[in-house]
Design a protein around this motif. Structure first.
Motif, mmCIF file in Angstrom:
data_model
loop_
_atom_site.group_PDB
_atom_site.id
_atom_site.type_symbol
_atom_site.label_atom_id
_atom_site.label_comp_id
_atom_site.label_asym_id
_atom_site.label_seq_id
_atom_site.Cartn_x
_atom_site.Cartn_y
_atom_site.Cartn_z
ATOM 1 N N UNK A 11 -3.261 0.997 -37.395
ATOM 2 C CA UNK A 11 -2.382 0.465 -36.356
ATOM 3 C C UNK A 11 -1.097 1.278 -36.229
ATOM 4 N N UNK A 12 -0.732 2.026 -37.255
ATOM 5 C CA UNK A 12 0.444 2.889 -37.196
ATOM 6 C C UNK A 12 -0.022 4.331 -37.305
ATOM 7 N N UNK A 13 0.250 5.112 -36.260
ATOM 8 C CA UNK A 13 -0.160 6.511 -36.214
ATOM 9 C C UNK A 13 1.087 7.389 -36.147
ATOM 10 N N UNK A 14 1.354 8.120 -37.232
ATOM 11 C CA UNK A 14 2.510 9.011 -37.288
ATOM 12 C C UNK A 14 2.134 10.342 -36.642
ATOM 13 N N UNK A 15 2.673 10.579 -35.442
ATOM 14 C CA UNK A 15 2.325 11.781 -34.680
ATOM 15 C C UNK A 15 3.049 13.012 -35.207
ATOM 16 N N UNK A 16 4.268 12.835 -35.742
ATOM 17 C CA UNK A 16 4.952 13.996 -36.309
ATOM 18 C C UNK A 16 6.443 14.018 -36.043
ATOM 19 N N UNK A 17 6.970 15.232 -35.836
ATOM 20 C CA UNK A 17 8.386 15.450 -35.591
ATOM 21 C C UNK A 17 8.753 15.060 -34.161
ATOM 22 N N UNK A 18 10.044 15.169 -33.833
ATOM 23 C CA UNK A 18 10.485 14.830 -32.475
ATOM 24 C C UNK A 18 9.820 15.730 -31.439
ATOM 25 N N UNK A 19 9.645 17.026 -31.768
ATOM 26 C CA UNK A 19 9.002 17.934 -30.827
ATOM 27 C C UNK A 19 7.531 17.592 -30.615
ATOM 28 N N UNK A 20 6.961 16.776 -31.512
ATOM 29 C CA UNK A 20 5.577 16.354 -31.349
ATOM 30 C C UNK A 20 5.434 15.266 -30.289
ATOM 31 N N UNK A 21 6.522 15.020 -29.559
ATOM 32 C CA UNK A 21 6.397 14.242 -28.327
ATOM 33 C C UNK A 21 5.365 14.913 -27.422
ATOM 34 N N UNK A 22 5.206 16.221 -27.597
ATOM 35 C CA UNK A 22 4.160 16.947 -26.866
ATOM 36 C C UNK A 22 2.793 16.346 -27.158
ATOM 37 N N UNK A 23 2.544 16.016 -28.430
ATOM 38 C CA UNK A 23 1.263 15.404 -28.794
ATOM 39 C C UNK A 23 1.110 14.029 -28.157
ATOM 40 N N UNK A 24 2.209 13.256 -28.159
ATOM 41 C CA UNK A 24 2.161 11.927 -27.543
ATOM 42 C C UNK A 24 1.816 12.034 -26.065
ATOM 43 N N UNK A 25 2.391 13.039 -25.402
ATOM 44 C CA UNK A 25 2.112 13.249 -23.975
ATOM 45 C C UNK A 25 0.646 13.620 -23.774
ATOM 46 N N UNK A 26 0.133 14.496 -24.639
ATOM 47 C CA UNK A 26 -1.273 14.896 -24.515
ATOM 48 C C UNK A 26 -2.211 13.714 -24.732
ATOM 49 N N UNK A 27 -1.862 12.841 -25.668
ATOM 50 C CA UNK A 27 -2.667 11.643 -25.913
ATOM 51 C C UNK A 27 -2.649 10.741 -24.689
#
Length: 541
Positions: free
Chosen positions: A443-459
């Motif tokens: 239920x908690x997914x740690x995507x990474x650093x602040x710059x990994x907002x890129x990953x959140x956008x891709x998801x």
């Protein structure tokens, strides 16, 4: 001094000393540096229109902007050196244009683009006092959007700097940096011109985050879900705080076989998910939490400590003698490592007692977009089956100001059929809690650093494609916390992508005027957080 670029600014703007610890001389020198960067950009932008560019000028823009980000450089003499270099590069940029154009510039030249004498530090401070953030000759709303633009640029300059350290750069980033900064000197531009430039800044930040993602993943592989030890392992120790993966890699290489264990701190936690870094067996865990707790946590760390990017705070005397900085990070009377030789840090660690025993719990990190999209079929099936009702992106910067317990409460009170994506140091508010799983999906997914907002956008984009809808129609809500300028850059990227209904806290930026806030509300339905209960009720119905 006057500074209001961070969330913790006092009473609408720090005027005597920064809440971050920044002294008036440092603040004023940073103002002069930004003013000089605008002048360099004026000439570099004109030169580019004539087909001329210069690598030294381009790269210096990143260094200069990143240096002025909150909690990077607190050393007045080091900033003065950068201002002196800016004076030299201002002349170089003007010559670059004149040579490319074949004749001197005949238009109106703004003050920032005129040569200045780079004298003593005291003389540079006197210059900087004339070029502070406050400018009552500019319409307040225009000034507000200009500041948003400049802070967004500072944010993506940090990301571009990280990518450059690994070896990747993008000329489009340099070109738009000159364009954006030069625009702040153009008196003919109005409010909507700067709104457009701010949205374009969001696009360039997306380009920059994509570049940094490529630099990281090409070098170290895509992050994979990885358990990270939060405690200690017996042995000598070095603690690394910041964001820079290349510096961590070099330290790991040099400590291999020395008996020194390496720990991450703050935004370095996601490093454990990269195959190219986790292969080092002496990268043993993560010590401490978010940046604002460093003073009390570092006191109990029995080894050497090194910062490779922000966010450094005033060091306590109890650990100052074993503290180091690297690269652009500077603190007066703290040893700075300028290159890639970390023998001094390793020697200090070997002299210190280190940890005596093995302790601690484990948490998971490494849920970048590659990992999450690898199980997208399970996620989509769980949504369609009604097992996952909603996704929350709860993340961003952490800080010491009151009100941030909201994010812990929000995560705790999110219903059991919801999934929480998180990134940046804001996750330290709740990442040690056990949220369980939904059909094997944490239920908690740690995507990474602040710059990994890129990953959140891709998801988000991938999910929107799978459900054949717009991102704004997904069962996804963004609950963001901000502290410094990288968060501003990410917010501009989200707005550039047309993402709406963002909730922002714990307080709104002091540099946003009521009219600009109304624009954001009317066009993007962006709003401040209220209470966890009220916001969950409003989102979920």
């Amino acid at each position: 001094m006057f500074c209001y670029q961070c969330e913790q600014t006092a009473n609408g703007g720090c005027t005597k000393i920064g809440v971050c610890g920044k002294q008036p001389d440092v603040s004023t020198l940073q103002d002069q540096l930004v003013f000089a960067l605008k002048g360099i950009a004026f000439w570099a932008n004109l030169a580019r229109e004539k087909g001329a560019k210069d690598q030294e000028i381009d790269r210096f823009m990143l260094d200069g902007l990143f240096t002025t980000v909150t909690n990077v450089d607190f050393d007045a003499e080091e900033i003065a050196k950068l201002v002196r270099k800016a004076a030299t590069l201002l002349d170089k940029a003007r010559t670059l244009y004149t040579t490319a154009a074949g004749a001197p510039y005949t238009g109106s030249i703004p003050e920032a683009a005129l040569p200045f004498t780079a004298g003593s530090t005291a003389e540079l401070i006197a210059l900087g006092e004339k070029h502070g953030v406050k400018d009552e000759t500019i319409d307040p709303d225009v000034k507000s959007v200009q500041e948003i633009l400049i802070y967004g640029m500072k944010g993506y300059a940090a990301y571009a700097h990280h990518a450059l350290v690994i070896g990747l750069e993008n000329d489009e980033i340099y070109a738009y940096t000159h364009k954006f900064l030069a625009a702040t000197l153009d008196k003919s531009l109005g409010l909507m011109d700067f709104v457009g430039l701010a949205m374009e800044c969001g696009r360039i930040n997306l380009v920059t985050m994509e570049l940094l993602n490529k630099a990281n993943t090409d070098s170290y592989g895509h992050p994979v879900p990885t358990p990270v030890q939060l405690g200690t392992k017996a042995g000598k120790a070095i603690l690394v705080s910041g964001h820079d993966l290349r510096m961590l890699e070099e330290l790991l290489k040099q400590t291999e076989g020395t008996g020194v264990n390496v720990y991450t701190h703050g935004e370095m936690l996601p490093a454990h998910g990269y195959p190219g870094l986790k292969k080092y067996s002496h990268l043993v865990g993560n010590f401490g939490g978010a940046w604002q707790d460093q003073a009390k946590e570092f006191t109990s760390f029995p080894g050497a400590i090194i910062f490779n990017t922000n966010c450094i705070q005033r060091p306590a005397e109890s650990y100052k003698d074993r503290l180091f900085t690297w690269g652009l990070v500077q603190w007066p009377d703290v040893k700075n490592i300028a290159g890639w030789d970390f023998s001094t840090v390793i020697k200090k660690a070997q002299e210190l007692p280190g940890f005596k025993e093995n302790l601690g719990q484990e948490i998971l990190t490494g849920f970048g977009h590659n990992a999450v999209l690898g199980v997208a079929d399970k996620v989509i099936a769980a949504v369609k089956a009604g097992q996952i009702r909603h996704f929350f992106l709860v993340g961003g910067c952490d800080g010491a100001k009151s009100g941030r317990n909201y994010y812990t409460e929000f995560a705790e009170k999110a219903p059991k059929d919801t999934v929480i994506l998180t990134l940046a140091c804001g996750k330290y508010r709740f990442n040690k809690l056990d949220f369980g799983d939904i059909g094997g999906i944490p239920r908690l997914l740690d995507i990474g650093q602040c710059n990994d907002a890129y990953s959140a956008i891709q998801i988000a984009v991938a999910l929107a494609g799978a459900f054949e809808c717009d991102v704004n129609d997904l069962p996804l809500s963004m609950i963001l916390s901000w502290y410094e300028q990288k968060a501003v850059a990410i917010l501009l990227t989200l707005l550039h992508l047309g993402i709406k209904n963002i909730k922002l806290g714990p307080t709104l930026p002091a540099f946003i005027t009521p009219n600009v806030l109304n624009f954001l509300v009317e066009n993007f339905n962006i709003g401040p957080i209220t209470t966890a209960e009220e916001d969950l009720k409003q989102i979920l119905g």
